[in-house]
Design a protein around this motif. Structure first.
Motif, PDB file in Angstrom:
ATOM      1  N   VAL A  96      51.594  -1.266 -10.378  1.00 47.76           N
ATOM      2  CA  VAL A  96      50.316  -1.587 -10.991  1.00 47.76           C
ATOM      3  C   VAL A  96      50.464  -2.913 -11.696  1.00 47.76           C
ATOM      4  O   VAL A  96      51.403  -3.118 -12.450  1.00 47.76           O
ATOM      5  CB  VAL A  96      49.900  -0.500 -12.013  1.00 47.76           C
ATOM      6  CG1 VAL A  96      48.615  -0.889 -12.712  1.00 47.76           C
ATOM      7  CG2 VAL A  96      49.748   0.841 -11.302  1.00 47.76           C
ATOM      8  N   ALA A  97      49.544  -3.844 -11.398  1.00 44.69           N
ATOM      9  CA  ALA A  97      49.695  -5.178 -11.959  1.00 44.69           C
ATOM     10  C   ALA A  97      48.422  -5.608 -12.652  1.00 44.69           C
ATOM     11  O   ALA A  97      47.331  -5.402 -12.149  1.00 44.69           O
ATOM     12  CB  ALA A  97      50.033  -6.180 -10.856  1.00 44.69           C
ATOM     13  N   ILE A  98      48.575  -6.182 -13.805  1.00 45.18           N
ATOM     14  CA  ILE A  98      47.480  -6.868 -14.473  1.00 45.18           C
ATOM     15  C   ILE A  98      48.030  -8.245 -14.827  1.00 45.18           C
ATOM     16  O   ILE A  98      48.337  -8.550 -15.964  1.00 45.18           O
ATOM     17  CB  ILE A  98      47.003  -6.121 -15.734  1.00 45.18           C
ATOM     18  CG1 ILE A  98      46.714  -4.653 -15.411  1.00 45.18           C
ATOM     19  CG2 ILE A  98      45.767  -6.774 -16.298  1.00 45.18           C
ATOM     20  CD1 ILE A  98      46.327  -3.837 -16.614  1.00 45.18           C
ATOM     21  N   ALA A  99      48.169  -9.073 -13.763  1.00 44.51           N
ATOM     22  CA  ALA A  99      48.795 -10.378 -13.928  1.00 44.51           C
ATOM     23  C   ALA A  99      47.711 -11.387 -14.242  1.00 44.51           C
ATOM     24  O   ALA A  99      47.071 -11.930 -13.361  1.00 44.51           O
ATOM     25  CB  ALA A  99      49.543 -10.768 -12.649  1.00 44.51           C
ATOM     26  N   LEU A 100      47.461 -11.628 -15.489  1.00 42.68           N
ATOM     27  CA  LEU A 100      46.378 -12.498 -15.915  1.00 42.68           C
ATOM     28  C   LEU A 100      46.828 -13.943 -15.945  1.00 42.68           C
ATOM     29  O   LEU A 100      47.895 -14.269 -16.430  1.00 42.68           O
ATOM     30  CB  LEU A 100      45.901 -12.088 -17.313  1.00 42.68           C
ATOM     31  CG  LEU A 100      45.469 -10.618 -17.466  1.00 42.68           C
ATOM     32  CD1 LEU A 100      45.042 -10.370 -18.898  1.00 42.68           C
ATOM     33  CD2 LEU A 100      44.342 -10.307 -16.506  1.00 42.68           C
ATOM     34  N   SER A 101      45.998 -14.823 -15.392  1.00 42.95           N
ATOM     35  CA  SER A 101      46.293 -16.251 -15.469  1.00 42.95           C
ATOM     36  C   SER A 101      45.534 -16.852 -16.643  1.00 42.95           C
ATOM     37  O   SER A 101      44.546 -16.302 -17.116  1.00 42.95           O
ATOM     38  CB  SER A 101      45.879 -16.946 -14.167  1.00 42.95           C
ATOM     39  OG  SER A 101      44.477 -16.916 -14.035  1.00 42.95           O
ATOM     40  N   ILE A 102      46.011 -18.004 -17.102  1.00 43.55           N
ATOM     41  CA  ILE A 102      45.368 -18.667 -18.228  1.00 43.55           C
ATOM     42  C   ILE A 102      43.952 -19.070 -17.841  1.00 43.55           C
ATOM     43  O   ILE A 102      43.729 -19.692 -16.816  1.00 43.55           O
ATOM     44  CB  ILE A 102      46.180 -19.907 -18.652  1.00 43.55           C
ATOM     45  CG1 ILE A 102      47.568 -19.468 -19.115  1.00 43.55           C
ATOM     46  CG2 ILE A 102      45.455 -20.697 -19.722  1.00 43.55           C
ATOM     47  CD1 ILE A 102      48.480 -20.620 -19.443  1.00 43.55           C
TER      48      ILE A 102
ATOM     49  N   ALA B 235      41.353  -3.801 -15.599  1.00 41.74           N
ATOM     50  CA  ALA B 235      41.439  -3.705 -14.144  1.00 41.74           C
ATOM     51  C   ALA B 235      42.794  -3.157 -13.731  1.00 41.74           C
ATOM     52  O   ALA B 235      43.830  -3.610 -14.200  1.00 41.74           O
ATOM     53  CB  ALA B 235      41.223  -5.083 -13.517  1.00 41.74           C
ATOM     54  N   ILE B 236      42.775  -2.152 -12.865  1.00 37.31           N
ATOM     55  CA  ILE B 236      44.006  -1.586 -12.335  1.00 37.31           C
ATOM     56  C   ILE B 236      44.057  -1.919 -10.853  1.00 37.31           C
ATOM     57  O   ILE B 236      43.154  -1.562 -10.098  1.00 37.31           O
ATOM     58  CB  ILE B 236      44.060  -0.061 -12.533  1.00 37.31           C
ATOM     59  CG1 ILE B 236      44.006   0.272 -14.027  1.00 37.31           C
ATOM     60  CG2 ILE B 236      45.300   0.525 -11.896  1.00 37.31           C
ATOM     61  CD1 ILE B 236      43.940   1.764 -14.311  1.00 37.31           C
TER      62      ILE B 236
ATOM     63  N   PHE C 292      49.863  -5.991   7.657  1.00 33.84           N
ATOM     64  CA  PHE C 292      48.745  -5.970   6.719  1.00 33.84           C
ATOM     65  C   PHE C 292      49.233  -5.968   5.280  1.00 33.84           C
ATOM     66  O   PHE C 292      50.129  -5.207   4.914  1.00 33.84           O
ATOM     67  CB  PHE C 292      47.886  -4.726   6.950  1.00 33.84           C
ATOM     68  CG  PHE C 292      46.608  -4.726   6.157  1.00 33.84           C
ATOM     69  CD1 PHE C 292      45.482  -5.356   6.642  1.00 33.84           C
ATOM     70  CD2 PHE C 292      46.539  -4.096   4.925  1.00 33.84           C
ATOM     71  CE1 PHE C 292      44.296  -5.355   5.918  1.00 33.84           C
ATOM     72  CE2 PHE C 292      45.369  -4.091   4.191  1.00 33.84           C
ATOM     73  CZ  PHE C 292      44.251  -4.727   4.686  1.00 33.84           C
ATOM     74  N   ARG C 293      48.634  -6.826   4.465  1.00 34.13           N
ATOM     75  CA  ARG C 293      48.867  -6.849   3.036  1.00 34.13           C
ATOM     76  C   ARG C 293      47.533  -7.106   2.345  1.00 34.13           C
ATOM     77  O   ARG C 293      46.738  -7.925   2.801  1.00 34.13           O
ATOM     78  CB  ARG C 293      49.877  -7.940   2.625  1.00 34.13           C
ATOM     79  CG  ARG C 293      51.270  -7.773   3.233  1.00 34.13           C
ATOM     80  CD  ARG C 293      51.990  -6.583   2.652  1.00 34.13           C
ATOM     81  NE  ARG C 293      53.363  -6.473   3.136  1.00 34.13           N
ATOM     82  CZ  ARG C 293      53.727  -5.765   4.203  1.00 34.13           C
ATOM     83  NH1 ARG C 293      52.808  -5.124   4.918  1.00 34.13           N
ATOM     84  NH2 ARG C 293      54.991  -5.703   4.568  1.00 34.13           N
ATOM     85  N   GLY C 294      47.303  -6.429   1.251  1.00 29.91           N
ATOM     86  CA  GLY C 294      46.060  -6.619   0.526  1.00 29.91           C
ATOM     87  C   GLY C 294      46.145  -6.071  -0.875  1.00 29.91           C
ATOM     88  O   GLY C 294      47.206  -5.612  -1.329  1.00 29.91           O
ATOM     89  N   ILE C 295      45.029  -6.111  -1.578  1.00 30.21           N
ATOM     90  CA  ILE C 295      44.961  -5.643  -2.965  1.00 30.21           C
ATOM     91  C   ILE C 295      43.754  -4.723  -3.106  1.00 30.21           C
ATOM     92  O   ILE C 295      42.673  -5.013  -2.593  1.00 30.21           O
ATOM     93  CB  ILE C 295      44.849  -6.822  -3.947  1.00 30.21           C
ATOM     94  CG1 ILE C 295      46.087  -7.721  -3.846  1.00 30.21           C
ATOM     95  CG2 ILE C 295      44.676  -6.323  -5.377  1.00 30.21           C
ATOM     96  CD1 ILE C 295      46.032  -8.974  -4.718  1.00 30.21           C
ATOM     97  N   SER C 296      43.960  -3.611  -3.788  1.00 26.24           N
ATOM     98  CA  SER C 296      42.852  -2.711  -4.106  1.00 26.24           C
ATOM     99  C   SER C 296      42.683  -2.652  -5.616  1.00 26.24           C
ATOM    100  O   SER C 296      43.626  -2.867  -6.378  1.00 26.24           O
ATOM    101  CB  SER C 296      43.116  -1.305  -3.554  1.00 26.24           C
ATOM    102  OG  SER C 296      44.176  -0.677  -4.248  1.00 26.24           O
ATOM    103  N   SER C 297      41.470  -2.346  -6.039  1.00 25.32           N
ATOM    104  CA  SER C 297      41.147  -2.251  -7.459  1.00 25.32           C
ATOM    105  C   SER C 297      40.423  -0.944  -7.719  1.00 25.32           C
ATOM    106  O   SER C 297      39.842  -0.342  -6.811  1.00 25.32           O
ATOM    107  CB  SER C 297      40.285  -3.437  -7.893  1.00 25.32           C
ATOM    108  OG  SER C 297      39.919  -3.337  -9.256  1.00 25.32           O
ATOM    109  N   ASP C 298      40.454  -0.508  -8.967  1.00 17.61           N
ATOM    110  CA  ASP C 298      39.777   0.745  -9.306  1.00 17.61           C
ATOM    111  C   ASP C 298      38.266   0.568  -9.400  1.00 17.61           C
ATOM    112  O   ASP C 298      37.539   1.541  -9.609  1.00 17.61           O
ATOM    113  CB  ASP C 298      40.337   1.315 -10.607  1.00 17.61           C
ATOM    114  CG  ASP C 298      40.197   0.364 -11.777  1.00 17.61           C
ATOM    115  OD1 ASP C 298      39.945  -0.830 -11.537  1.00 17.61           O
ATOM    116  OD2 ASP C 298      40.337   0.805 -12.932  1.00 17.61           O
ATOM    117  N   SER C 299      37.784  -0.650  -9.258  1.00 16.85           N
ATOM    118  CA  SER C 299      36.342  -0.895  -9.225  1.00 16.85           C
ATOM    119  C   SER C 299      36.086  -2.099  -8.325  1.00 16.85           C
ATOM    120  O   SER C 299      37.001  -2.830  -7.954  1.00 16.85           O
ATOM    121  CB  SER C 299      35.792  -1.141 -10.637  1.00 16.85           C
ATOM    122  OG  SER C 299      36.406  -2.276 -11.217  1.00 16.85           O
ATOM    123  N   ALA C 300      34.829  -2.313  -7.980  1.00 21.26           N
ATOM    124  CA  ALA C 300      34.472  -3.423  -7.103  1.00 21.26           C
ATOM    125  C   ALA C 300      34.438  -4.721  -7.898  1.00 21.26           C
ATOM    126  O   ALA C 300      33.378  -5.169  -8.347  1.00 21.26           O
ATOM    127  CB  ALA C 300      33.125  -3.151  -6.441  1.00 21.26           C
TER     128      ALA C 300
END
Length: 237
Positions: free
Chosen positions: A9-15, A23-24, A169-177
């Motif tokens: 689980v990543a929450i990698a926030l950029s400046i 966001a999960i 295949f590689r991608g990212i999913s989120s708990d919301s749209a």
């Protein structure tokens, strides 16, 4: 049987990023159960490289690219067809149509034109070191800022030694749209819409048409034999 993997689980926030609150996100390593949009590159099936930094429209996305050090051409990312090598991860060409980041440290991105989704991913492959040591994908917010990132080499490495037109295949999913786009870079990296890079709904090659005709001919011959056999049985009854 392939299963969709959620690695970390990543929450990698950029400046400066305006990330969705709490966001999960998860890394997707298979298209099994994938519900996000695809990537149709049939408009670029012309047999030639098209180098560009964008912005250009690619299917349902707006494509842009950022230059980086160690680029081959200095002309931007590849959008189209042509021979492309990824060091230890094989070679690409022929019917494959793809977006290729032409730099070891730059990146490209595809922003959705139709609004946010909860899953976004593509088939991809990247160069083995030393031609880019940090293949990464990022989820983008409405402003095009990354709010989550995954290091593919660490979390979900792609290894296709000696392969030809092999993508995973590689991608990212989120708990919301809340995903508006996907960024990919940190290495020479290719992104496409199918596992072998061939366009969706492409026109079959002449040899393929020949196989179709041969198949239809065989079906017709079998049906004629069955009808003749049925008539013979009726006469003998």
């Amino acid at each position: 049987m392939r299963t969709t993997a959620a690695l970390g689980v990543a929450i990698a926030l950029s400046i400066g990023a305006t990330a969705p609150a709490n966001a999960i996100t998860n890394l997707l390593t298979s298209d099994v159960g994938y519900s996000g949009p695809g990537l149709n590159l049939s408009a670029f099936q012309n047999g030639n490289y098209n180098f560009t930094f964008g912005p250009i429209t690619v299917d349902q996305y707006t494509f842009t690219a950022a230059p980086g050090g160690g680029g081959n051409s200095g002309l931007g990312s590849v959008v189209g067809q042509g021979s492309y090598g990824l060091n230890g991860n094989g070679s690409f060409g022929g019917d494959a149509v793809y977006i290729g980041v032409d730099s070891a440290t730059g990146y490209a991105q595809l922003m959705l034109n139709g609004g946010p989704v909860s899953q976004l991913g593509f088939f991809m492959n990247y160069a083995a070191p030393p031609f880019g040591d940090d293949p990464t994908i990022w989820a983008l917010d409405a402003l095009g800022n990354p709010f989550a990132s995954f290091d593919l080499a660490t979390l979900a490495p792609i290894s296709t030694p000696g392969g030809f037109n092999e993508f995973e295949f590689r991608g990212i999913s989120s708990d919301s749209a809340d995903i508006y786009g996907l960024r990919f870079g940190g290495s020479y990296i290719l992104v496409t819409g199918t596992a072998n890079g061939e366009v969706i709904g492409g026109v079959p090659e002449p040899a393929t048409w020949a196989m179709f005709l041969l198949g239809f001919g065989a079906i017709g011959f079998t049906m004629r034999r069955r009808r003749a056999g049925a008539k013979l049985m009726a006469r003998l009854a």
